[in-house]
Design an enzyme around this catalytic site. Sequence first.
Site, mmCIF file in Angstrom:
data_model
loop_
_atom_site.group_PDB
_atom_site.id
_atom_site.type_symbol
_atom_site.label_atom_id
_atom_site.label_comp_id
_atom_site.label_asym_id
_atom_site.label_seq_id
_atom_site.Cartn_x
_atom_site.Cartn_y
_atom_site.Cartn_z
ATOM 1 N N SER A 1 0.835 -1.196 0.000
ATOM 2 C CA SER A 1 0.000 0.000 0.000
ATOM 3 C C SER A 1 0.873 1.251 0.000
ATOM 4 C CB SER A 1 -0.958 -0.042 1.189
ATOM 5 O OG SER A 1 -1.949 0.951 1.074
ATOM 6 N N ASP B 1 -9.503 -4.542 -5.429
ATOM 7 C CA ASP B 1 -8.871 -3.367 -4.841
ATOM 8 C C ASP B 1 -9.146 -2.132 -5.704
ATOM 9 O OD1 ASP B 1 -7.260 -1.559 -3.531
ATOM 10 O OD2 ASP B 1 -5.370 -2.571 -4.005
ATOM 11 N N HIS C 1 -7.950 -4.901 -1.070
ATOM 12 C CA HIS C 1 -6.699 -4.287 -0.635
ATOM 13 C C HIS C 1 -6.223 -4.847 0.716
ATOM 14 C CE1 HIS C 1 -3.877 -0.892 -0.946
ATOM 15 N NE2 HIS C 1 -3.955 -0.815 0.372
#
Length: 411
Positions: free
Chosen positions: A169, A266, A299
Amino acid sequence: MPANKTYPSHKNANGEVDDEFYPLIRKYKDGRIERFMSSFVPASEDPAASRGVATRDVVVDQGTGVSVRLFLPAQAAEAGTRLPLVVYVHGGSFCTESAFSRTYHRYATSLAASAGALIVSVEYRLAPEYPVPTSYDDTWAALRWVASLSDPWLAKYADPSRTFLAGDSAGGNIVYHTAVRATHDDSIMDIQGLVMVHPFFWGPERLPAEKVLDGDAMFPPVWVDKLWPFVTAGGAGNDDPRINPPDEEIALLTGRRVLVAVAEKDTLRDRGRQFVCSMRRCGWVDGSLTVVESEGEDHGFHLYAPLRATSKKLMKSIVQFINHRATLPSPAMVIPEGSAETMLGVPSRPFKDIFGYGMRMKRWSGTSFGLKVGRAKASTTSYGLPLKQARTFGDPVSAPTSVRFVMRNCF
């Protein structure tokens, strides 16, 4: 962390909320910050306390308080061979989480045990109290400390020739910029590989998939739109090249291999795919670029459901990537006969006049040479690199299965 679709009221008994990024962070109008994250876990040099992995915390910069947590797999260390060295940068949208949290302590422990690698997990300062680029600078300070090999565990167990930068991330974004920065500092060891899991990239305009509202997405696009201005304290918008890197910057990446992981559900998935397409345009080919897509996942799923089959598959891919002995350098590290300018396909005037970078040579290995790039004054002119080394996107059959979906989704 699992998605929570019940967003608390912007007013509660504790005050009025100014900025809401639940389930990550909440900022109140009186300046207070509330973060939502897992509890902290203390380090322990007793490997029996954590899956056979000893851990230790070190402050690497007394002035800023930046620190790291080292993860040493005891069994691998006892074998007497030098271990791969992984500098890991946690996610959390630049504004939450920690190298010391239960989530990232558990993940780094698992990675160290599975890969037989010495992990250095970076504890950088968080926005909004410390806006971006503080996280970049803190990670850079940690990498410089790692390169010094001044710590006894690093000096005794690490193999600097097998150094990797890895992150998820926001951490994926940070390690990308750290890798670019490392290309023009001779005090940093050569980076063997770069691992970017669900990297945080964005842009001023929505990609096609981002225009479709998905009520099940952990981070809806409207939420992501507001995040970068928040973590930069209003200093940058979504056109910032730090979250929307141009091809000419991506072309500067050195190192031998890159792994990019995306998740099907995601919100950031197409940004990761777009980044892969840019790499291929810049000459990264099969064998140096690995792409992993996790079907049906959102995610950061691997952090919160590590026993799921898709999480195990992703971990296996990363472990294989770290332990694979590469033989081919990256496109930016290879100079065929003739000038570097000819190889790059750019005009013959000085390299720094085109990209805003000064060029110098550095021996890579054996008889091959690589480019090391030094930062000069930024240029307002950009030139795209040719597709000399890239495989034709229209030939998906000849590409490995892992990257076929990328070729179908180049924008």
